[in-house]
Design an enzyme around this catalytic site. Structure first.
Site, PDB file in Angstrom:
ATOM      1  N   SER B  88       0.882  -1.256  -0.114  1.00 16.26           N
ATOM      2  CA  SER B  88      -0.003  -0.149   0.038  1.00 16.26           C
ATOM      3  C   SER B  88       0.976   1.288  -0.173  1.00 16.26           C
ATOM      4  O   SER B  88       1.322   1.543   1.020  1.00 16.26           O
ATOM      5  CB  SER B  88      -0.897   0.142   1.150  1.00 16.26           C
ATOM      6  OG  SER B  88      -1.702  -1.188   1.254  1.00 16.26           O
ATOM      7  N   LYS B 163      -7.215   1.886  -2.577  1.00 17.43           N
ATOM      8  CA  LYS B 163      -6.890   1.559  -1.247  1.00 17.43           C
ATOM      9  C   LYS B 163      -6.819   2.741  -0.338  1.00 17.43           C
ATOM     10  O   LYS B 163      -7.294   2.859   0.864  1.00 17.43           O
ATOM     11  CB  LYS B 163      -5.537   0.803  -1.345  1.00 17.43           C
ATOM     12  CG  LYS B 163      -4.997   0.467   0.148  1.00 17.43           C
ATOM     13  CD  LYS B 163      -5.793  -0.590   0.871  1.00 17.43           C
ATOM     14  CE  LYS B 163      -5.337  -0.894   2.337  1.00 17.43           C
ATOM     15  NZ  LYS B 163      -3.976  -1.473   2.397  1.00 17.43           N
ATOM     16  N   LYS B 231       0.208   5.674   8.648  1.00 18.47           N
ATOM     17  CA  LYS B 231       0.994   5.646   7.378  1.00 18.47           C
ATOM     18  C   LYS B 231      -0.009   5.867   6.104  1.00 18.47           C
ATOM     19  O   LYS B 231       0.448   6.849   5.144  1.00 18.47           O
ATOM     20  CB  LYS B 231       1.612   4.428   7.063  1.00 18.47           C
ATOM     21  CG  LYS B 231       2.845   4.527   6.202  1.00 18.47           C
ATOM     22  CD  LYS B 231       2.963   2.938   5.429  1.00 18.47           C
ATOM     23  CE  LYS B 231       1.750   2.562   4.332  1.00 18.47           C
ATOM     24  NZ  LYS B 231       1.673   1.388   3.751  1.00 18.47           N
TER      25      LYS B 231
END
Lengths: 282, 282
Positions: B88, B163, B231
């Site tokens: 990701s 995502k 993150k």
């Protein structure tokens, strides 16, 4: 039952209709003459004629005025009467109103609803109730006419507290879906495809389903008006200050709603926050 | 198929296991010796031995290093090979990586996943794919081993975009539920009762169901670690600056996650934002 009804607006009118249809004898204040009900000149007169007085008015000051202003219901209530406030107002102010009504020898429930105009008309409202359990049982036949998902939450004010919590979660989830889909769009993906891909996972919600579709189609007819949701987040922010509670995203979302209303979108569905965020782009 | 796998961490290891179990011949970099695979000394060597190279590493710089650092996969790729980045990472950086790999005569897909360690182990990951449709079809047999809900989103970077959108919506919905339930608690209602009452209406979501229950029970073992979600919101905020896109609640929620990590809660489930907000009370 002899029921008084104060506040025959978009929500109150169909609710009163349903009570008449269920065989109750209604006295109303500020009613249209085509309702089969006794039209009264004041909330006081409504209270004099009723065992149960239901309030369905816009905001905290309106409840206060309907109860305690000159000519208000408090002047007409007899000991043993029941006041049910179904408006969406301040949880903390509600506790004070309940105490004042109980001092008159009467009972009090706060019973705000969700489900909108459609729920009011179809008698399928969700009703969140605060107050004593025995008083809740006394009011249950009325709630069963008006709603489907009727939940006793806790003591006085707890119904309003649950409603505010609901409006926080719904408002912030709409804002979350708006940020996510707008990110997808601006990064070059099709927000409709992204929405569909996300529906099966942890991002799935009724808001992604219903309001996400409105965003994708840019179809913002209400639904629930953005202006009214701003009022509800205002209740949250006001109570948060009283409780020393930080609600950072509620506050930020309320500010975005201010921007939406300034842009002329206050009468659109609350999912129109999508275009507010898009408009904020440079 | 001869598959290379770079990054055998919490997610990558069970994914590689599933590919071996499905009969593929694996070359791995930084693998443990108990895997039935050829252990290589570099990503370059992995690429030399493979038709398809899968990356599953923590962040954007890790993908960049695995591909383009000295000894990276780019040095070993032969024309016609396929790189699938399942990490990701940044959607905008991804577009650049895809272009560089295509210049070598190879194909590139970005295919980040959701579903966590359990999904990786059970082969039930949700996989969001960006890249050319014909390349997607080429990779489909691999995706079918690793996941269940496999969706082509769009061109290069679109998988990473979906995502990030997912992580925005999930993170902000968790924050929304935390604000709502904490409001209920501090206003004197039982948050468990309020959560239950709200489950049938517009506030309902997978997050209210799963993470709301964790909040009510104060049970914050992961699940998905808060530190990793920070993150992902960082990727959103960084891309938002590149796109001139305002994401106010994403930014505010990232700040709350900073506070949570400073409080020592980074390794807890992301639903621990509930206690971060509670701790912020005076």
């Amino acid at each position: 039952m002899r029921i008084g009804f104060v506040g025959l607006g978009v929500m109150g009118r169909p609710m009163a209709d349903n009570l008449v249809a269920a065989g109750h004898e209604l006295s109303v204040y500020r009613g249209r003459t085509d309702l089969e009900a006794q039209v009264c000149a004041s909330a006081k007169e409504v209270a004099e004629r009723s065992e149960v007085v239901i309030l369905m008015v816009p905001d905290t000051p309106d409840v206060e005025a309907a109860l305690f202003a000159p000519g208000g219901a408090a002047e007409g209530l007899r000991p043993g009467s029941l006041v049910i406030d179904m408006s969406s107002i301040s949880p903390t102010a509600t506790i004070g109103f309940a105490q004042l009504i109980e001092k008159l020898g009467c009972d009090y429930l706060d019973a705000p609803v969700s489900g909108g105009e459609v729920g009011a008309r179809d008698g399928t409202l969700t009703i969140m109730v605060g107050g004593r359990p025995d008083v809740f049982e006394r009011a249950r036949p009325i709630f069963d006419v008006l709603g489907k998902n009727v939940t006793p939450i806790g003591g006085p004010g707890a119904g309003q507290t649950a409603k505010v919590a609901n409006q926080i979660i719904v408002g912030l989830t709409i804002e979350a879906v708006a940020e996510g889909l707008l990110f997808a769009e601006r990064a070059g993906a099709d927000p409709a495809v992204v929405r569909q891909a996300l529906m099966g996972g942890f991002a799935s919600s009724r808001v992604l389903e219903v309001h996400g579709e409105r965003m994708v189609n840019e179809a913002f007819e209400p639904g629930f008006r953005l202006r009214l949701h701003r009022k509800d987040l205002g209740l949250a922010v006001q109570a948060a200050a009283e409780l020393d509670l930080p609600l950072p995203n509620t506050a930020a979302t309320q500010q975005l709603m201010n921007a939406a209303i300034a842009d002329g979108d206050g009468e659109l569905d609350h999912s129109a926050l999508y275009r507010t965020l898009r408009r904020e782009q440079s």
